[in-house]
Design an enzyme around this catalytic site. Sequence first.
Site, PDB file in Angstrom:
ATOM      1  N   TYR A  35     -15.165  28.749 -31.466  1.00  0.00           N
ATOM      2  CA  TYR A  35     -14.387  27.520 -31.600  1.00  0.00           C
ATOM      3  C   TYR A  35     -15.240  26.355 -32.121  1.00  0.00           C
ATOM      4  CZ  TYR A  35     -10.582  29.860 -29.212  1.00  0.00           C
ATOM      5  OH  TYR A  35      -9.568  30.728 -28.899  1.00  0.00           O
ATOM      6  N   TYR A 163      -4.321  31.384 -20.452  1.00  0.00           N
ATOM      7  CA  TYR A 163      -5.265  31.866 -21.456  1.00  0.00           C
ATOM      8  C   TYR A 163      -5.531  33.349 -21.193  1.00  0.00           C
ATOM      9  CZ  TYR A 163      -9.255  32.746 -24.370  1.00  0.00           C
ATOM     10  OH  TYR A 163     -10.083  33.302 -25.317  1.00  0.00           O
ATOM     11  N   ASP A 264      -4.184  39.108 -14.869  1.00  0.00           N
ATOM     12  CA  ASP A 264      -5.408  38.974 -15.664  1.00  0.00           C
ATOM     13  C   ASP A 264      -6.503  38.368 -14.784  1.00  0.00           C
ATOM     14  OD1 ASP A 264      -7.468  38.171 -17.315  1.00  0.00           O
ATOM     15  OD2 ASP A 264      -6.187  37.264 -18.852  1.00  0.00           O
ATOM     16  N   LYS A 293     -15.440  39.828 -18.079  1.00  0.00           N
ATOM     17  CA  LYS A 293     -16.454  38.806 -17.793  1.00  0.00           C
ATOM     18  C   LYS A 293     -17.582  39.233 -16.844  1.00  0.00           C
ATOM     19  CE  LYS A 293     -14.505  34.617 -19.534  1.00  0.00           C
ATOM     20  NZ  LYS A 293     -13.103  34.606 -19.908  1.00  0.00           N
TER      21      LYS A 293
END
Length: 448
Positions: A35, A163, A264, A293
Amino acid sequence: MSTIQHRISLHMTNKQPQHSLDLLEYDKKHVWHPYTSMSSPLPAYLVESAEGVYLNLANGESVIDGMSSWWSVLHGYNHPKLNAALIEQSTKMSHVMFGGLTHSSAIELCKKLVQLSPKELDKVFLSDSGSVSVEVAIKMAFQYWHSKSFPNKTKLLTIRNGYHGDTFAAMSVCDPVTGMHQIFDKVLMKNIFAPAPTISFHEQWHENELDELKNLFKHHHHELAAFIIEPIVQGTGGMRFYHPAYLKACRTLCDQYNVLLIVDEIATGFGRTGKLFACEWSEISPDIMCLGKTLTGGYLTLAATLCTSEIAKTISHGEAGCFMHGPTYMGNALACAVANASIDLLFENNWQQQIAFIELILQKSLLPLKAQSRVKDVRVLGSIGAVECTQAVNIAVIQKRFVELGVWIRPFGTLIYIIPPLVINEAQIKHLVKAISTVLKEDNCFFK
Ligand SMILES: *Cc1c(COP(=O)(O)O)cnc(C)c1O
């Protein structure tokens, strides 16, 4: 020159060696960062090494990592046990294809995940990254309904501010505004969005929080394959901690309307919120769960999608006779070996105690920042601490200031948040908080 002298002299002249400057120059010209604009990028800091909770920068500074390298580092950098697990595995084999072959590191990991995760989940699909594990979860849901001859169940329901990753199916369930869905309008799946929950974790619960969600289930269930949600913590969508009763109600609605529940846990898994998995706050078991993660303690990219036997069986009895997915690096042995060592360390180090300790220090030191004029709200849950400001941060200025103050904290929008590695000590947490408290008083760190 000894390393220490070297560091001091660099520090004093505040100069990086020419070699580092050349590297940074090349990086700026040719290397994409997440980003980040390629035409006018913000400066990136060159990291030479990392140890414990410290990132050692090429300019001689060491900074405390408040971000755990985006929620991934648990036991600190350069951990002897994790290093040893990698080395040991590499002397046997680093990777073998997973089609037709298997190995003990992957089997052991899947066994751990089945044992630790909510009880209904007992089939594990390993993949390379969080986003891919979400793609896998969504594909599982579609293939499940196709196998059951419900051809119209092809849409997903989710909540705003979510997200779930950067690949296309994952993007289609990210918040439409912050995910800039308008840019991808012609190519993105059209899914259905409920309002984000408004009642926070510690607030009083009201059933009317569910009104719009119930409506959407009622009107769309015939076309819904799954409902997907981040449990308890909406991370990238604003570090919002919502009420456990909300997630519990999602489970009930999914059951009532014959919709699969995908949870999630990529950011929340492995203790971050104070429970091993955040869905435990609501005492629910999802149909499908995504992990990523911290799975390898921040060492290698690895993700997992867990599902129930019922889903696996139904897909296997469908038209394809199998689940239609198979990443080249599926079940990578190095990643599985380090994941096993990281999970063992969680328990050896008593993760519950580590999280409770961080939470306590954050409650004592971070919550009082509420009194500062630029602060709208301060929230703490488990090892997550977030300061919501009344103005957006000027990332170019604030990032530099944080490094000067000896910390690595990367805010976004109006949010300054920390999720330190579990091995952080009290003085180091207070150092992070002090740095936040300092920048909050500096006008040039914020946009007007
Ligand atoms: C980070 C994240 C993802 C994406 O994981 P990647 O490994 O970056 O692809 C998905 N969902 C949630 C909740 C995340 O925090």
